[in-house]
Design a protein around this motif. Structure first.
Motif, mmCIF file in Angstrom:
data_model
loop_
_atom_site.group_PDB
_atom_site.id
_atom_site.type_symbol
_atom_site.label_atom_id
_atom_site.label_comp_id
_atom_site.label_asym_id
_atom_site.label_seq_id
_atom_site.Cartn_x
_atom_site.Cartn_y
_atom_site.Cartn_z
ATOM 1 N N SER A 74 -20.980 -18.001 50.621
ATOM 2 C CA SER A 74 -21.086 -16.885 49.687
ATOM 3 C C SER A 74 -22.336 -17.070 48.841
ATOM 4 O O SER A 74 -22.787 -18.189 48.615
ATOM 5 N N ILE A 77 -23.548 -15.470 41.776
ATOM 6 C CA ILE A 77 -23.037 -16.285 40.671
ATOM 7 C C ILE A 77 -21.698 -16.926 40.989
ATOM 8 O O ILE A 77 -21.420 -18.036 40.577
ATOM 9 N N ASP A 78 -20.855 -16.243 41.725
ATOM 10 C CA ASP A 78 -19.517 -16.744 42.022
ATOM 11 C C ASP A 78 -19.452 -17.526 43.338
ATOM 12 O O ASP A 78 -18.376 -17.722 43.897
ATOM 13 N N GLY A 80 -19.777 -20.705 44.163
ATOM 14 C CA GLY A 80 -19.008 -21.948 44.185
ATOM 15 C C GLY A 80 -19.778 -23.100 44.787
ATOM 16 O O GLY A 80 -19.698 -24.219 44.314
#
Length: 176
Positions: A74, A77-78, A80
Motif C-alpha cells: 500500500s 500515509i496509511d 504501514g
C-alpha cells in the motif's frame, strides 16, 4: 493504458546465461526533461526511471488501474510499511537516446531476505525494435520498514508469495 506484465515463463536472457525465474516487464516512457546536454538520458534520470518501475511493480494500483501480481504494497500515509533504498548500484552499458517508444525495464529479485530484498533491473529499448539494446543494469537493496516505529519489518507471506516466482540470480557486474 500502460501494460505491466510478468513474462509468464523463465527468461531466456538471464544474466550470465544462468537460469532465472520469471521477470517483470515494465514499460517506462521517457520525458524530454530526462535528457542532458549530450542528448541522452542523464545518469540521475535513469535512477528516477528505475524508481518509477519499482513503484509500478510494488505498489497496489489505484481504483480503475491495473498492476502486476507483485504490486502488494500500500502507498500513502496509511501504508504501514515503507520501502527504503539502502543501496543502489548501476552499470551504464550504452547511452539512451530520446525515443517515443517506452523503455522496457525488466525486473526480478536477486535475494529475498528477512526484511530486505535485492531488486535487479535491466533496461532495454522497446521490444518492438528488431535489434535489442541493453542500456543499463542495476541492483537496489530495499529494506521494509514499519512506518510507525522506523524499524525494519519482516517480509510477510503475501509479499513472499507474490515475489518468489520472480527470483533469479543476482547481477554480476563486469567492472568492480
Amino acid at each position: 493504458m500502460t501494460e505491466i506484465a510478468g513474462s509468464g515463463a523463465p527468461d531466456a536472457a538471464a544474466p550470465d546465461g544462468a537460469a532465472a525465474g520469471e521477470r517483470l516487464h515494465i514499460p517506462i516512457h521517457l520525458r524530454w526533461g530526462d535528457l542532458d546536454a549530450f542528448n541522452h538520458v542523464n545518469n540521475t534520470s535513469m535512477l528516477k526511471l528505475l524508481e518509477e518501475a519499482r513503484v509500478r511493480a510494488f505498489w497496489r494500483p489505484g481504483e480503475g488501474e491495473h498492476g502486476p501480481s507483485t504490486a502488494v504494497l500500500s502507498s500513502g500515509i496509511d501504508a504501514g510499511v515503507l520501502t527504503l533504498v539502502a543501496r543502489q548500484e548501476i552499470e551504464y552499458l550504452a547511452p539512451v537516446p530520446y525515443q517515443r517508444h517506452p523503455l522496457e525495464v525488466q525486473m526480478w529479485f536477486g535475494k529475498l531476505g528477512g526484511s530486505s530484498i535485492e531488486v535487479c533491473y535491466e533496461v532495454y529499448n522497446d521490444a518492438a525494435f528488431e535489434e535489442r539494446v541493453l542500456y543499463a543494469r542495476s541492483t537496489a537493496v530495499i529494506v521494509l520498514v514499519d512506518a510507525a516505529t522506523g524499524r525494519p519489518t519482516r517480509i510477510g507471506p503475501e509479499m513472499r508469495d507474490a515475489w518468489s516466482p520472480y527470483s533469479g540470480p543476482s547481477i554480476v557486474y563486469a567492472h568492480r
